[in-house]
Write a protein that holds these residues in place. Structure first.
Motif, short mmCIF file in Angstrom:
data_model
loop_
_atom_site.label_atom_id
_atom_site.label_comp_id
_atom_site.label_asym_id
_atom_site.label_seq_id
_atom_site.Cartn_x
_atom_site.Cartn_y
_atom_site.Cartn_z
N TRP A 14 0.85 -1.18 0.00
CA TRP A 14 0.00 0.00 0.00
C TRP A 14 0.89 1.24 0.00
O TRP A 14 1.89 1.28 0.72
CB TRP A 14 -0.88 0.04 1.24
CG TRP A 14 -1.74 -1.18 1.47
CD1 TRP A 14 -1.37 -2.34 2.07
CD2 TRP A 14 -3.12 -1.32 1.12
NE1 TRP A 14 -2.43 -3.20 2.11
CE2 TRP A 14 -3.52 -2.61 1.54
CE3 TRP A 14 -4.06 -0.48 0.49
CZ2 TRP A 14 -4.81 -3.09 1.36
CZ3 TRP A 14 -5.35 -0.96 0.31
CH2 TRP A 14 -5.72 -2.25 0.74
N LEU A 45 -7.71 -5.35 6.51
CA LEU A 45 -7.80 -3.91 6.30
C LEU A 45 -7.78 -3.15 7.62
O LEU A 45 -7.10 -2.12 7.76
CB LEU A 45 -9.07 -3.58 5.53
CG LEU A 45 -9.14 -4.07 4.08
CD1 LEU A 45 -10.52 -3.78 3.49
CD2 LEU A 45 -8.07 -3.39 3.23
N ARG A 46 -8.50 -3.64 8.61
CA ARG A 46 -8.59 -2.94 9.89
C ARG A 46 -7.35 -3.14 10.76
O ARG A 46 -6.76 -2.20 11.28
CB ARG A 46 -9.84 -3.38 10.64
CG ARG A 46 -11.13 -2.83 10.05
CD ARG A 46 -12.34 -3.33 10.81
NE ARG A 46 -13.56 -2.69 10.31
CZ ARG A 46 -14.80 -3.12 10.58
NH1 ARG A 46 -14.97 -4.19 11.35
NH2 ARG A 46 -15.84 -2.49 10.09
N LEU A 50 -5.12 -0.13 8.53
CA LEU A 50 -5.49 1.05 9.31
C LEU A 50 -4.60 1.23 10.54
O LEU A 50 -4.29 2.35 10.92
CB LEU A 50 -6.96 0.96 9.73
CG LEU A 50 -7.99 1.15 8.62
CD1 LEU A 50 -9.40 1.07 9.18
CD2 LEU A 50 -7.78 2.48 7.90
N ALA A 58 -5.63 7.81 7.52
CA ALA A 58 -6.89 7.32 6.96
C ALA A 58 -7.79 8.47 6.55
O ALA A 58 -8.46 8.41 5.50
CB ALA A 58 -7.58 6.40 7.96
N ILE A 61 -7.19 10.16 3.04
CA ILE A 61 -7.41 9.42 1.79
C ILE A 61 -8.66 9.96 1.09
O ILE A 61 -9.74 10.02 1.68
CB ILE A 61 -7.57 7.91 2.06
CG1 ILE A 61 -6.32 7.35 2.73
CG2 ILE A 61 -7.84 7.16 0.75
CD1 ILE A 61 -6.48 5.93 3.24
N VAL A 64 -8.95 5.69 -3.77
CA VAL A 64 -8.25 4.41 -3.64
C VAL A 64 -8.16 3.75 -5.01
O VAL A 64 -9.18 3.65 -5.73
CB VAL A 64 -8.96 3.45 -2.66
CG1 VAL A 64 -8.23 2.11 -2.59
CG2 VAL A 64 -9.06 4.08 -1.27
N LEU A 83 -13.76 -1.99 0.60
CA LEU A 83 -12.82 -0.88 0.75
C LEU A 83 -13.55 0.40 1.16
O LEU A 83 -13.06 1.14 2.03
CB LEU A 83 -12.05 -0.67 -0.55
CG LEU A 83 -11.01 -1.74 -0.89
CD1 LEU A 83 -10.60 -1.65 -2.36
CD2 LEU A 83 -9.78 -1.62 0.00
N LEU A 87 -12.54 1.98 4.74
CA LEU A 87 -11.75 3.20 4.61
C LEU A 87 -12.59 4.46 4.58
O LEU A 87 -12.05 5.57 4.70
CB LEU A 87 -10.88 3.13 3.35
CG LEU A 87 -9.88 1.96 3.30
CD1 LEU A 87 -9.15 1.93 1.97
CD2 LEU A 87 -8.87 2.07 4.45
#
Length: 281
Positions: A14, A45-46, A50, A58, A61, A64, A83, A87
């Motif tokens: 990422w 993801l979390r 994150l 975060a 953003i 994405v 996503l 996010l």
């Protein structure tokens, strides 16, 4: 800022980008919606992404761009929803890792884009689009040229006594395994493709053994003959992305020449090319 993701079967890179310049780089587990359910993806993801970029990152953003393995057309809405939900971003582009590789390698030019990592894939890239793609079919039915298939053939040859005498004992000693452990990892544990691909490090360290080197070249020759031949464009340049392509470049170039192709660029990651594309947008 834009969050760009390059996701393979083993890991996801990422990169937070502002005005085409890298601000933060993070690595998490690989995300593949074909093999993983929603809860598994959300947890990555979390708990990994994150947690690494933090609340302030975060909130910065705005867009994405996610390029990933297993992103078939029917998977895009699902991955976009995941996503967006985690996010909190509405502007989310989800595309295959193959299109990401082609954009990074060729920009606006035409050619044959290849991915050679844990898995393998290829596509004919014309006028900014993938216009032909030989189905890779995974490491059981296909994925020639990949780390998983290389590992599969190497371990099988070792255990069947087709490699030089003593190499099996060296492999078992250095990896702290038994043959029973290998069979258990392949047939009873999750993600055997990752396990098999991990043997690539040992293989690379023993390329001075001709049987090992030839196995690598043959694996790549199968990739060209069983995947790129269908495109009928040996006149176009071939470019590749991925750890297997990068660390075995010499053997990949040899295989390409033997099969009538010209390999003119190899990159370990598409991220520099994707960031350059972001700068030009």
């Amino acid at each position: 800022m834009t969050l760009i993701a390059d996701s393979g079967s083993t890991k996801t890179d990422w990169c937070l980008v502002e005005n085409g310049c890298e601000q933060l780089r993070v690595a998490t587990q690989g995300i593949n919606p074909f093999h993983q359910d929603d809860s598994h993806i959300v947890k990555i993801l979390r708990d990994e992404l994150l947690a690494a970029i933090g609340e302030e990152g975060a909130q910065s953003i705005r867009r994405v761009s996610f390029y990933g393995a297993g992103i078939r057309p029917e998977m895009k809405p699902r991955m976009q929803q995941l996503l967006c939900g985690v996010l909190g971003v509405s502007d989310v582009e989800v595309e295959s890792d193959l299109l990401g590789a082609a954009r990074a390698l060729f920009g606006k030019d035409d050619g044959i884009a290849c991915i050679l990592g844990t898995g393998a894939n290829s596509g004919l890239f014309i006028h900014g689009e993938i216009v032909a793609n030989t189905p890779p079919l995974g490491y059981i039915l296909g994925d020639e040229g990949s780390g998983a298939v290389l590992g599969k053939h190497f371990v099988a040859d070792l255990c069947k006594g087709l490699m030089p005498s003593g190499l099996l004992e060296v492999f078992l000693s250095e990896t702290h395994q038994t043959v029973a452990d290998i069979i258990g990892a392949v047939y009873r544990q999750p993600l055997p493709n990752r396990y098999l691909a991990q043997t690539s490090r040992f293989i690379h360290q023993h390329l001075h053994i001709e049987a090992v080197r030839q196995l690598v070249v043959d694996n790549f020759r199968a990739f060209f003959s069983r995947n790129l031949t269908q495109y009928g464009r040996p006149d176009l340049p071939v470019r590749a992305i991925g750890s297997v392509a990068y660390y075995y470049r010499s053997q990949l170039e040899e295989a390409a020449a033997l099969e009538g192709y010209h390999l003119d660029q190899v990159e370990v990651s598409p991220m520099p090319g994707l960031m350059a594309r972001e700068r030009e947008a």
